[in-house]
Write a protein that holds these residues in place. Structure first.
Motif, PDB file in Angstrom:
ATOM      1  N   LEU A 162      -4.423  -0.719  -3.153  1.00 37.02           N
ATOM      2  CA  LEU A 162      -4.597  -0.879  -2.343  1.00 37.02           C
ATOM      3  C   LEU A 162      -5.452  -1.069  -1.257  1.00 37.02           C
ATOM      4  CD1 LEU A 162      -4.119   2.306  -3.225  1.00 37.02           C
ATOM      5  CD2 LEU A 162      -2.065   1.198  -1.865  1.00 37.02           C
ATOM      6  N   THR A 163      -7.383  -1.090  -2.137  1.00 29.44           N
ATOM      7  CA  THR A 163      -8.298  -1.177  -1.496  1.00 29.44           C
ATOM      8  C   THR A 163      -8.265  -2.885  -1.662  1.00 29.44           C
ATOM      9  OG1 THR A 163      -9.447   0.783  -2.786  1.00 29.44           O
ATOM     10  CG2 THR A 163     -11.030  -1.786  -1.497  1.00 29.44           C
ATOM     11  N   GLY A 164      -7.780  -3.917  -2.789  1.00 26.04           N
ATOM     12  CA  GLY A 164      -7.921  -5.027  -1.772  1.00 26.04           C
ATOM     13  C   GLY A 164      -7.144  -5.432  -0.780  1.00 26.04           C
ATOM     14  N   THR A 165      -5.916  -4.664  -0.214  1.00 24.17           N
ATOM     15  CA  THR A 165      -5.077  -5.501   0.793  1.00 24.17           C
ATOM     16  C   THR A 165      -5.152  -4.486   1.683  1.00 24.17           C
ATOM     17  OG1 THR A 165      -3.227  -5.212  -1.075  1.00 24.17           O
ATOM     18  CG2 THR A 165      -2.721  -4.780   1.122  1.00 24.17           C
ATOM     19  N   ALA A 166      -6.547  -3.623   1.894  1.00 22.76           N
ATOM     20  CA  ALA A 166      -6.603  -3.062   3.114  1.00 22.76           C
ATOM     21  C   ALA A 166      -7.832  -4.469   3.959  1.00 22.76           C
ATOM     22  CB  ALA A 166      -7.238  -1.785   2.824  1.00 22.76           C
ATOM     23  N   ALA A 167      -8.488  -4.393   2.353  1.00 20.42           N
ATOM     24  CA  ALA A 167      -9.789  -5.671   2.944  1.00 20.42           C
ATOM     25  C   ALA A 167      -9.174  -6.344   4.113  1.00 20.42           C
ATOM     26  CB  ALA A 167     -10.555  -5.750   1.815  1.00 20.42           C
ATOM     27  N   TRP A 168      -8.029  -7.150   3.357  1.00 23.00           N
ATOM     28  CA  TRP A 168      -7.430  -8.240   3.775  1.00 23.00           C
ATOM     29  C   TRP A 168      -6.898  -8.361   5.309  1.00 23.00           C
ATOM     30  CZ3 TRP A 168      -1.726  -8.039   4.319  1.00 23.00           C
ATOM     31  CH2 TRP A 168      -1.549  -9.401   5.083  1.00 23.00           C
ATOM     32  N   LEU A 169      -5.762  -7.132   5.556  1.00 23.94           N
ATOM     33  CA  LEU A 169      -5.579  -6.894   6.633  1.00 23.94           C
ATOM     34  C   LEU A 169      -6.907  -6.425   7.359  1.00 23.94           C
ATOM     35  CD1 LEU A 169      -2.577  -3.882   5.375  1.00 23.94           C
ATOM     36  CD2 LEU A 169      -2.129  -5.624   6.672  1.00 23.94           C
ATOM     37  N   TRP A 170      -8.278  -5.483   7.282  1.00 23.53           N
ATOM     38  CA  TRP A 170      -8.872  -5.542   8.168  1.00 23.53           C
ATOM     39  C   TRP A 170      -9.833  -6.615   8.676  1.00 23.53           C
ATOM     40  CZ3 TRP A 170     -11.218  -2.393  11.065  1.00 23.53           C
ATOM     41  CH2 TRP A 170     -12.168  -1.957  11.365  1.00 23.53           C
ATOM     42  N   ARG A 171      -9.510  -7.759   7.493  1.00 21.57           N
ATOM     43  CA  ARG A 171      -9.514  -9.517   7.905  1.00 21.57           C
ATOM     44  C   ARG A 171      -9.181  -9.714   8.981  1.00 21.57           C
ATOM     45  NH1 ARG A 171      -9.432 -14.140   5.855  1.00 21.57           N
ATOM     46  NH2 ARG A 171      -7.844 -13.532   4.116  1.00 21.57           N
TER      47      ARG A 171
ATOM     48  N   THR B 184       0.924  -1.356  -0.122  1.00 17.35           N
ATOM     49  CA  THR B 184       0.185  -0.158  -0.497  1.00 17.35           C
ATOM     50  C   THR B 184       1.069   1.386   0.269  1.00 17.35           C
ATOM     51  OG1 THR B 184      -0.336   0.168   2.399  1.00 17.35           O
ATOM     52  CG2 THR B 184      -2.027  -0.806   1.070  1.00 17.35           C
ATOM     53  N   ALA B 185       2.071   1.115   0.322  1.00 19.05           N
ATOM     54  CA  ALA B 185       2.711   2.494   0.781  1.00 19.05           C
ATOM     55  C   ALA B 185       3.997   2.352  -0.369  1.00 19.05           C
ATOM     56  CB  ALA B 185       3.251   2.548   1.787  1.00 19.05           C
ATOM     57  N   VAL B 186       4.565   1.003  -0.806  1.00 19.87           N
ATOM     58  CA  VAL B 186       5.831   1.163  -2.171  1.00 19.87           C
ATOM     59  C   VAL B 186       5.728   1.393  -2.789  1.00 19.87           C
ATOM     60  CG1 VAL B 186       7.991   0.150  -1.766  1.00 19.87           C
ATOM     61  CG2 VAL B 186       7.459   0.092   1.001  1.00 19.87           C
ATOM     62  N   LEU B 187       4.636  -0.400  -2.970  1.00 21.98           N
ATOM     63  CA  LEU B 187       4.664  -0.453  -4.272  1.00 21.98           C
ATOM     64  C   LEU B 187       3.673   1.078  -5.454  1.00 21.98           C
ATOM     65  CD1 LEU B 187       4.501  -2.373  -6.985  1.00 21.98           C
ATOM     66  CD2 LEU B 187       2.491  -3.281  -5.801  1.00 21.98           C
ATOM     67  N   PRO B 188       2.861   1.540  -4.508  1.00 21.41           N
ATOM     68  CA  PRO B 188       2.573   3.012  -5.399  1.00 21.41           C
ATOM     69  C   PRO B 188       3.318   3.492  -5.531  1.00 21.41           C
ATOM     70  CG  PRO B 188       1.131   1.952  -4.068  1.00 21.41           C
ATOM     71  CD  PRO B 188       2.361   0.720  -3.739  1.00 21.41           C
ATOM     72  N   SER B 189       3.846   4.257  -4.560  1.00 14.93           N
ATOM     73  CA  SER B 189       5.541   4.940  -5.030  1.00 14.93           C
ATOM     74  C   SER B 189       5.814   4.672  -5.822  1.00 14.93           C
ATOM     75  CB  SER B 189       6.382   5.181  -3.604  1.00 14.93           C
ATOM     76  OG  SER B 189       5.278   5.931  -2.639  1.00 14.93           O
ATOM     77  N   ALA B 190       6.606   3.943  -5.721  1.00 13.22           N
ATOM     78  CA  ALA B 190       7.745   3.179  -7.123  1.00 13.22           C
ATOM     79  C   ALA B 190       6.812   3.176  -8.428  1.00 13.22           C
ATOM     80  CB  ALA B 190       8.005   1.373  -6.708  1.00 13.22           C
ATOM     81  N   VAL B 191       5.972   2.754  -8.240  1.00 12.11           N
ATOM     82  CA  VAL B 191       5.081   2.576 -10.023  1.00 12.11           C
ATOM     83  C   VAL B 191       4.562   3.895 -10.107  1.00 12.11           C
ATOM     84  CG1 VAL B 191       2.926   2.404 -10.855  1.00 12.11           C
ATOM     85  CG2 VAL B 191       4.370   0.720  -9.447  1.00 12.11           C
TER      86      VAL B 191
END
Length: 198
Positions: free
Chosen positions: A185-194, A150-157
């Protein structure tokens, strides 16, 4: 071969051993909270292997270290759910806050492409990553995965697109690329929430 009850007992014994420096009442509260969390998780996901449930909780050493570090602030490492007499969770950030900050950083930059959009997007991403890393709701592996995706990948892209001029040209490809990144990002946030510790 060990049964599920044996594995849980061994896990809780390891936490108790590692947290021996905690006062007895806090140590017992920590163990009760962990046992309750295991029981609730197994009820919610009966097909999950007990080893996976215990792995999600994290290493007993890490749990004990977190509880010891938080003992000075008046809270335990695993928050109690509605237990009478449990310590207040003052100073704790709700687990939804870092997830929203990390997810909303990209839409901020998409909606407001000029200043202050990118500035707030980067600020949201950095603060969200720090809050995620300092939270007691996730294991170290979950935190690392969350920060990387959520932080490194978007910044790198985004940096690669901007520096190489090889990013999507035109409005439609750029919008599709941004929407794909937002979905990640949304999928990762949903996974972290779960998978969070409650």
């Amino acid at each position: 071969m060990k049964t599920s009850a044996d594995l849980v007992r061994d896990y809780l014994s390891a936490v108790e051993r590692e947290a021996s420096a905690l006062p007895a009442d806090r140590r017992q509260e920590l163990l009760a909270d962990l046992a309750e969390h295991i029981e609730v998780t197994r009820a919610e996901r009966p097909d999950a292997a007990i080893g996976a449930v215990l792995a999600e909780l994290g290493d007993p050493r890490t749990i004990a270290a977190t509880a010891l570090a938080e003992a000075g602030s008046g809270t335990t490492g695993v928050p109690a759910k509605g237990v009478a007499g449990s310590p207040a969770r003052r100073g704790k950030v709700h687990p939804l806050v870092p997830l929203l900050m990390l997810t909303l950083s990209l839409p901020f930059m998409m909606v407001f492409p000029d200043l202050p959009g990118p500035l707030f997007g980067v600020l949201f991403r950095v603060v969200g990553a720090v809050l995620l890393c300092t939270s007691v709701h996730w294991t170290a592996v979950q935190k690392t995965t969350g920060v990387l995706v959520t932080a490194v990948l978007p910044s790198a892209v985004i940096a690669t697109w901007n520096l190489s001029s090889g990013g999507p040209a035109g409005d439609t490809p750029a919008l599709l690329a941004n929407l794909a990144m937002l979905a990640v990002l949304t999928g990762t946030a949903a996974w972290l929430w779960r998978v969070r510790r409650v």
